[in-house]
Design an enzyme around this catalytic site. Structure first.
Site, PDB file in Angstrom:
ATOM      1  N   GLU A 114      -7.086  -1.318 -14.258  1.00 31.93           N
ATOM      2  CA  GLU A 114      -7.089  -2.654 -13.655  1.00 31.93           C
ATOM      3  C   GLU A 114      -6.826  -2.388 -12.173  1.00 31.93           C
ATOM      4  O   GLU A 114      -6.514  -1.721 -11.443  1.00 31.93           O
ATOM      5  CB  GLU A 114      -5.628  -3.348 -14.155  1.00 31.93           C
ATOM      6  N   LYS A 116      -4.818  -3.087  -8.902  1.00 27.00           N
ATOM      7  CA  LYS A 116      -3.363  -3.387  -8.610  1.00 27.00           C
ATOM      8  C   LYS A 116      -3.229  -4.332  -7.349  1.00 27.00           C
ATOM      9  O   LYS A 116      -3.425  -4.212  -6.242  1.00 27.00           O
ATOM     10  CB  LYS A 116      -2.904  -1.932  -7.880  1.00 27.00           C
ATOM     11  N   ASP A 118      -1.842  -6.992  -4.947  1.00 29.41           N
ATOM     12  CA  ASP A 118      -0.824  -6.681  -3.865  1.00 29.41           C
ATOM     13  C   ASP A 118      -0.113  -8.386  -3.625  1.00 29.41           C
ATOM     14  O   ASP A 118      -0.396  -8.870  -2.680  1.00 29.41           O
ATOM     15  CB  ASP A 118      -1.444  -6.232  -2.447  1.00 29.41           C
ATOM     16  N   TYR A 226      -0.669  -9.546 -16.280  1.00 26.61           N
ATOM     17  CA  TYR A 226      -1.464  -8.235 -16.780  1.00 26.61           C
ATOM     18  C   TYR A 226      -0.585  -7.377 -17.670  1.00 26.61           C
ATOM     19  O   TYR A 226      -0.855  -6.140 -17.864  1.00 26.61           O
ATOM     20  CB  TYR A 226      -1.598  -7.357 -15.571  1.00 26.61           C
ATOM     21  N   LYS A 313      -2.859   4.354  -5.234  1.00 19.97           N
ATOM     22  CA  LYS A 313      -2.796   3.393  -4.159  1.00 19.97           C
ATOM     23  C   LYS A 313      -3.801   3.983  -3.241  1.00 19.97           C
ATOM     24  O   LYS A 313      -3.844   5.083  -2.808  1.00 19.97           O
ATOM     25  CB  LYS A 313      -1.301   3.421  -3.518  1.00 19.97           C
ATOM     26  N   CYS A 407       7.027  -7.081  36.252  1.00 15.93           N
ATOM     27  CA  CYS A 407       6.231  -7.942  35.283  1.00 15.93           C
ATOM     28  C   CYS A 407       4.892  -8.296  35.695  1.00 15.93           C
ATOM     29  O   CYS A 407       4.693  -8.868  37.083  1.00 15.93           O
ATOM     30  CB  CYS A 407       7.211  -9.338  35.262  1.00 15.93           C
ATOM     31  N   CYS A 410       4.813 -12.280  36.928  1.00 17.10           N
ATOM     32  CA  CYS A 410       5.591 -12.792  37.977  1.00 17.10           C
ATOM     33  C   CYS A 410       5.993 -11.633  39.091  1.00 17.10           C
ATOM     34  O   CYS A 410       6.582 -12.187  39.978  1.00 17.10           O
ATOM     35  CB  CYS A 410       6.490 -13.708  37.309  1.00 17.10           C
ATOM     36  N   CYS A 425      11.428  -9.031  31.123  1.00  9.63           N
ATOM     37  CA  CYS A 425      11.465  -9.594  32.477  1.00  9.63           C
ATOM     38  C   CYS A 425      12.581 -10.463  32.456  1.00  9.63           C
ATOM     39  O   CYS A 425      12.704 -11.358  31.986  1.00  9.63           O
ATOM     40  CB  CYS A 425       9.933 -10.298  32.666  1.00  9.63           C
ATOM     41  N   CYS A 431       9.192 -17.158  35.413  1.00  9.34           N
ATOM     42  CA  CYS A 431       7.689 -16.591  34.793  1.00  9.34           C
ATOM     43  C   CYS A 431       6.995 -17.505  33.803  1.00  9.34           C
ATOM     44  O   CYS A 431       7.536 -17.974  33.030  1.00  9.34           O
ATOM     45  CB  CYS A 431       8.346 -15.132  34.262  1.00  9.34           C
TER      46      CYS A 431
HETATM   47  S1  IVH Z   1       1.692  -2.979 -14.987  1.00  9.03           S
HETATM   48  C1  IVH Z   1       5.576  -1.310 -16.991  1.00  9.03           C
HETATM   49  N1  IVH Z   1      -0.482  -3.931 -13.964  1.00  9.03           N
HETATM   50  O1  IVH Z   1       2.477  -3.015  -9.263  1.00  9.03           O
HETATM   51  C2  IVH Z   1       4.933  -1.451 -15.770  1.00  9.03           C
HETATM   52  N2  IVH Z   1       1.532  -3.701 -12.486  1.00  9.03           N
HETATM   53  O2  IVH Z   1       4.406  -0.586  -8.996  1.00  9.03           O
HETATM   54  C3  IVH Z   1       4.157  -2.868 -15.740  1.00  9.03           C
HETATM   55  N3  IVH Z   1       1.278  -4.389 -10.255  1.00  9.03           N
HETATM   56  O3  IVH Z   1       5.504  -3.454 -11.090  1.00  9.03           O
HETATM   57  C4  IVH Z   1       3.241  -3.008 -14.741  1.00  9.03           C
HETATM   58  N4  IVH Z   1      -1.023  -4.852 -10.166  1.00  9.03           N
HETATM   59  O4  IVH Z   1       4.245  -5.577  -9.384  1.00  9.03           O
HETATM   60  C5  IVH Z   1       0.818  -3.662 -13.760  1.00  9.03           C
HETATM   61  N5  IVH Z   1      -2.552  -4.524 -12.804  1.00  9.03           N
HETATM   62  C6  IVH Z   1      -1.338  -4.396 -12.684  1.00  9.03           C
HETATM   63  C7  IVH Z   1      -0.650  -4.455 -11.489  1.00  9.03           C
HETATM   64  C8  IVH Z   1       0.820  -4.249 -11.166  1.00  9.03           C
HETATM   65  C9  IVH Z   1      -0.153  -4.896  -9.733  1.00  9.03           C
HETATM   66  C10 IVH Z   1       2.261  -4.371  -9.466  1.00  9.03           C
HETATM   67  C11 IVH Z   1       3.682  -4.672 -10.256  1.00  9.03           C
HETATM   68  C12 IVH Z   1       4.283  -3.315 -10.755  1.00  9.03           C
HETATM   69  C13 IVH Z   1       4.054  -2.804  -9.501  1.00  9.03           C
HETATM   70  C14 IVH Z   1       3.793  -0.951  -9.710  1.00  9.03           C
END
Ligand code: IVH
Length: 669
Positions: A114, A116, A118, A226, A313, A407, A410, A425, A431
């Protein structure tokens, strides 16, 4: 490294990580990129493993971060909210797969890949198909109850579609701020003079912490879910339950793939490493999970994270380009920032021509020279930064940087205050960017609340229609009409807004003057004690430091301010125009009669007011608010969840505790 050195480094890393944890999770204002943070953490974990006699239960390596906000009620998670093992290396993903295959020999293993997301992690509890609670991660054991804010997020169902949902379950996911909404929000904030959010994640975190859910409702937050937890889930595997959750009404990951082996996993990773720039929201990697719940159970957990999942990551994108020259920008407060001019280069979807170099220490540390090839990275900040130099490509053409001494706006000689990283400054009143900055601060919402955009202030100063805040009150409609984009109605509005500001009470006027170190609370304290600008003007450092909570640094800054003729002229102009330069009788009566110099300590969380509101009330009614309990404390204003050490101290000193309601009684009764 010797043992001693390693131990010192461990201590240093713990301090650093605690500091950055707080910046990231509590203040939502990180100063280093995720990559840099993870590198520090990795170094700490390695050193701690080598030095087991030096463990500490409170080391940052033992926690999952902390976003607990005292303003919200804290709720214990039914299931601890763990995080995932992180890696930037593909070998570690290969090791992860090999480890699992070894632990579960002869089993058919499905991996689910999946994105990740942010954003900000959230756990949603549903009972009988109704959303009952939304809690942030917090420290993993307990988090903030942000249910009313989360209920404003349109993609989160408040009631589920089907009747066949489990009676009770929790679903976890990530709250996101999509790109287009983020850009729009920052634009509005810029126009209003509010500080900008560094990135969408900070905007999401900042929004969830807002106390008024009506403001949250206006922001376009989104949420992907998720991870499902519960006793009576319909299937015995992750992927199948997520598909079911989609039918119940949840927004689940749309880019998700069932993989049989490591090659398929890498295919997904590689695809999204480039394709992520076309998504309308931020992702920072890929999460790989074992699908079967039975296999998940067999694999189990380490102290911090499940063995059945890993997060890969992505590296922050970097580009290499030539440093052509350095400009020096003078900020609204007089702080100098060196900014690099670069040969244009493509980075994460945009062309980069400029990058920040922060301050002279940073230039020295990186040993950057003009004509060098430098690495540019987009971290948490809005503008990219230079993170290194490719020294192999250095030629005799390279020239050492000579940091400016005067500066650029000025010509005044720059100063550097000990302990501060930036040069300043000192020409506060002459200024140009500082003049504009002070006017912008003066008119801002919490100060005089005059409705003028940054561009208007800029134009007024450039046209020499105003030179300082006092001049605002002598502007005529005709003056305003000479500005571009102003017509009869908008000019009238501006003049009226200036006129209305004459009703702003004195403490806010004092804050609006922008005296260094005189923020809102300090201004209120001084105004309550000194009553008028005349008295403050004539006060000595000793008289000012006699006021509770006013230290030498503040007192000296105030005395300096009134020693400057230009400032005295501004005060004269404000006097002539009828601004409130003293506490009115009403305010004085209130201040004298109610809390009458009593000292309060606030502790715990409250139902009706935020802690800041309570602080304001204390000062408004003549009381004093301090942070720690001493024999001088008159009351402990006590909410829920007070720390045990505070309780012990009030008992020992026999200090009365009052509730929020009792406090309101004191000021209203
Ligand atoms: S599963 C038991 N799935 O990234 C773990 N986490 O450091 C359950 N995150 O704590 C988390 N996308 O805040 C999972 N597709 C995804 C995610 C995801 C982002 C975050 C979440 C998690 C951290 C991992």
């Amino acid at each position: 490294m010797s043992k001693d050195k390693e131990k010192r480094r461990i201590e240093q890393l713990r301090e650093l990580l605690h500091h950055h944890n707080h910046l990231y999770y509590v203040l939502a204002q990180p100063e280093i990129s995720d990559f840099e943070y993870d590198q520090l953490l990795k170094e700490l974990i390695e050193l701690e493993e080598k030095n087991p006699d030096f463990t500490d239960a409170n080391s940052p390596s033992q926690r999952v971060g902390n976003d607990i906000n005292k303003e919200f009620e804290q709720v214990k998670h039914k299931y601890p909210m763990l995080s995932l093992g992180n890696t930037y290396s593909k070998e570690e993903v290969t090791d992860f797969e090999a480890r699992i295959k070894k632990a579960l020999p002869n089993e058919n293993i499905e991996f689910i890949c999946e994105l990740k997301y942010d954003g900000v992690a959230i756990g949603l509890t549903y009972k009988n198909g109704i959303l009952t609670q939304a809690v942030t991660r917090g420290d993993g054991v307990q988090g903030d109850d942000v249910t009313s804010n989360v209920k404003t997020i349109k993609s989160i169902p408040l009631k589920l579609n089907k009747t066949s949902v489990p009676d009770e379950f929790e679903i976890r996911g990530e709250i996101l701020f999509p790109h287009d909404g983020f850009l729009k929000l920052n634009k509005e904030r810029e126009q209003n003079g509010d500080p900008l959010f560094a990135n969408p994640r900070n905007a999401a975190a900042g929004t969830l912490k807002i106390q008024k859910s009506s403001i949250v409702a206006k922001r376009p937050l989104d949420c992907f879910l998720y991870f499902i937890l519960g006793e009576n889930l319909p299937h015995h595997s992750h992927y199948e339950n997520l598909r079911e959750a989609k039918n119940w009404g949840f927004k689940v990951p749309e880019h998700i793939k069932k993989c049989k082996n490591i090659d398929e996993i890498f295919e997904f990773i590689n695809y999204w490493d480039t394709e992520r720039k076309n998504l309308p929201f931020d992702i920072d990697g890929v999460v790989i999970k074992v699908n079967s719940y039975k296999q998940q159970r067999d694999l189990g957990f380490t102290a911090k994270s499940p063995r059945w999942a890993i997060a890969y990551k992505f590296q922050a994108e970097q580009a290499k380009t030539k440093l052509l020259s350095i400009d020096y920008q003078v900020g609204r407060t007089g702080a100098i920032t060196p900014v690099a001019n670069l040969e244009p280069v493509l980075l994460a979807g945009t062309t980069v021509k400029r990058a920040s170099l922060h301050n002279s220490d940073q230039i020295n540390m990186l040993d950057v020279r003009i004509n060098d090839y430098v690495f540019v990275e987009k971290g948490g900040e809005i503008i990219p930064k230079i993170v290194g130099v490719d020294k192999d490509l250095r030629t005799p053409e390279s020239k050492a940087v000579e940091y400016i001494k005067k500066c650029p706006e000025c010509g005044t000689e720059l100063v550097r205050v000990e302990g501060e990283a930036k040069h300043y400054c000192p020409n506060e009143t002459g200024c140009p960017p500082q003049i504009k900055g002070r006017i912008e601060h003066f008119i801002s919402r919490r100060a005089m609340n005059i409705g003028a955009a940054e561009a208007t202030v800029e134009a007024l100063v450039d046209k020499k229609l105003i030179q300082d805040v006092g001049d605002l009150y002598f502007l005529t409609k005709e003056d305003v009409l000479t500005l571009e984009r102003f017509a009869e109605k908008s000019a009238n509005n501006l003049i009226k807004s200036i006129e209305d500001s004459k009703n702003v009470p004195f403490p806010r006027v004092l804050y609006a003057l922008g005296i260094r170190y005189v923020g809102e609370t300090v201004a209120k304290t001084i105004a309550a004690e000194m009553k008028s600008i005349e008295d403050i003007k004539n006060a000595s450092v000793e008289q000012l430091t006699d006021i509770h909570e006013i230290g030498e640094r503040i007192a000296e800054s105030i005395v300096n301010y009134f020693n400057n003729d230009k400032n005295l002229k501004i005060i004269d102009k404000l006097k002539i125009s009828g601004i409130n330069l003293e506490i009115t009788e009403d305010e004085e009566v209130a201040a004298e009669n109610k809390l009458n110099g009593q000292t309060f300590v606030i502790s715990g969380t409250f139902e009706k007011h935020s802690r800041d509101e309570l602080k304001e009330l204390i000062v408004k009614f003549g009381g004093k608010n301090t942070g720690s309990i001493s024999s001088k404390t008159n009351y402990l204003l006590a909410g829920e969840n007070i720390g045990p050490s505070k309780l012990e101290k009030v008992k020992k000193l026999n200090i009365p505790m009052i509730t929020e309601d009792e406090f309101i009684q004191m000021i209203e009764g």
